[in-house]
Design a protein around this motif. Structure first.
Motif, PDB file in Angstrom:
ATOM      1  N   GLY A 120       0.809  -1.207   0.000  1.00  0.00           N
ATOM      2  CA  GLY A 120       0.000   0.000   0.000  1.00  0.00           C
ATOM      3  C   GLY A 120       0.847   1.264   0.000  1.00  0.00           C
ATOM      4  N   ASN A 131       1.110   7.437   3.762  1.00  0.00           N
ATOM      5  CA  ASN A 131       0.367   8.681   3.899  1.00  0.00           C
ATOM      6  C   ASN A 131       1.222   9.702   4.653  1.00  0.00           C
ATOM      7  N   VAL A 158      -8.082   4.772   8.034  1.00  0.00           N
ATOM      8  CA  VAL A 158      -9.057   4.435   6.986  1.00  0.00           C
ATOM      9  C   VAL A 158      -9.773   3.134   7.299  1.00  0.00           C
ATOM     10  N   LYS A 159      -9.017   2.089   7.654  1.00  0.00           N
ATOM     11  CA  LYS A 159      -9.608   0.789   7.955  1.00  0.00           C
ATOM     12  C   LYS A 159      -8.932   0.186   9.181  1.00  0.00           C
ATOM     13  N   ASN A 171      -7.887  -2.794   9.586  1.00  0.00           N
ATOM     14  CA  ASN A 171      -6.876  -3.803   9.260  1.00  0.00           C
ATOM     15  C   ASN A 171      -5.733  -3.243   8.413  1.00  0.00           C
ATOM     16  N   ASN A 193      -4.073   2.799   5.988  1.00  0.00           N
ATOM     17  CA  ASN A 193      -4.357   3.509   4.740  1.00  0.00           C
ATOM     18  C   ASN A 193      -5.205   2.694   3.778  1.00  0.00           C
ATOM     19  N   SER A 194      -5.925   1.717   4.285  1.00  0.00           N
ATOM     20  CA  SER A 194      -6.816   0.813   3.551  1.00  0.00           C
ATOM     21  C   SER A 194      -6.102  -0.409   2.985  1.00  0.00           C
ATOM     22  N   GLU A 195      -4.785  -0.327   2.759  1.00  0.00           N
ATOM     23  CA  GLU A 195      -3.992  -1.467   2.295  1.00  0.00           C
ATOM     24  C   GLU A 195      -2.699  -1.486   3.089  1.00  0.00           C
ATOM     25  N   ASP A 207       1.815   1.018   8.634  1.00  0.00           N
ATOM     26  CA  ASP A 207       1.340   0.112   9.680  1.00  0.00           C
ATOM     27  C   ASP A 207       2.499  -0.400  10.524  1.00  0.00           C
ATOM     28  N   ARG A 225     -11.904   4.373  16.722  1.00  0.00           N
ATOM     29  CA  ARG A 225     -11.248   3.867  15.518  1.00  0.00           C
ATOM     30  C   ARG A 225      -9.801   3.469  15.811  1.00  0.00           C
ATOM     31  N   TYR A 237      -8.391  -0.324  15.466  1.00  0.00           N
ATOM     32  CA  TYR A 237      -7.194  -0.589  14.667  1.00  0.00           C
ATOM     33  C   TYR A 237      -6.122  -1.273  15.510  1.00  0.00           C
TER      34      TYR A 237
END
Length: 221
Positions: free
Chosen positions: A80, A83, A159-160, A162, A165-167, A172, A193, A197
């Protein structure tokens, strides 16, 4: 393969994460914090993490280990985009967070502090860089307020649950170790959130969080 670590060390958590994410076996060797001989024998200096490969060769540096393991099977997971907002958030928090974390680490029940000499070694080294732990403890309420406010800002960026940044990405790898360390500190206000996470990444990476890890002989942090 063997991974030489300290359990409290965020850089070691980075290296551990990739093995958990890819569900790859690795033997974790937790060294005493005052053991200078083992890492010096392996890489010429006292530093962790250290990966000892199956061929006996060794590799230091957490990100080098992460990238090596991630690409070793030809199926990388950390694909991914990163950010800049995450990087800026981490840079800001890392400018002060050790003043809160170091005294908490020194009181926790980590294997690397199994003997008093190892715990004292950690205290001496970290006080030299961060300041007297007694003085830092007097700043705790202010520091907890700061990180609680900063976590509210992080909550807006995630964003998510898992993958921040969604991917999955190297963001991470940098973010989760800090959040894991913060689970050692009582009274932090965890936004929903961020907490989701944090908990999800602990499961995905197969790395325990640190709630209730304070030494019973010490006052809680």
């Amino acid at each position: 393969m063997k991974l030489y670590i300290y359990d409290h060390c965020p850089f070691c958590v980075k290296a551990r994460m990739i093995f958990g994410l890819k569900n790859l076996p690795v033997e974790l060797i937790i060294m005493r914090n005052d053991d200078e001989e083992t890492p010096t024998m392996l890489i010429g200096q006292k530093m962790v993490p250290i990966l000892q490969k199956n061929d006996g060769s060794v590799m230091p540096e957490s990100l080098d280990i992460v990238r090596f393991i991630d690409k070793s099977d030809g199926k990388p997971l950390l694909i991914g985009k990163t950010n800049p907002e995450i990087n800026a958030w981490l840079a800001h928090v890392n400018s002060y967070i050790n003043k809160l974390l170091f005294p908490c680490f020194a009181k926790a029940s980590f294997v690397e502090f199994a003997n008093p000499e190892a715990r004292d070694y950690f205290r001496r080294k970290k006080e030299a860089s961060a300041g007297n732990f007694f003085d830092l403890e007097r700043q705790k309420i202010h520091l907890i307020k700061n990180i609680s406010n900063d976590l509210k800002q992080l909550d807006k960026i995630i964003v998510k649950p898992n993958a921040v940044n969604s991917e999955l990405s190297e963001d991470d790898i940098h973010l989760f170790p800090l959040l894991r360390s913060l689970t050692l500190v009582a009274s932090i206000d965890w936004p929903n959130r961020v907490a989701e996470y944090r908990d999800n990444m602990a499961v995905l990476t197969q790395i325990n969080l640190l709630f209730n890890s304070i030494n019973s002989n010490e006052k809680p942090s």
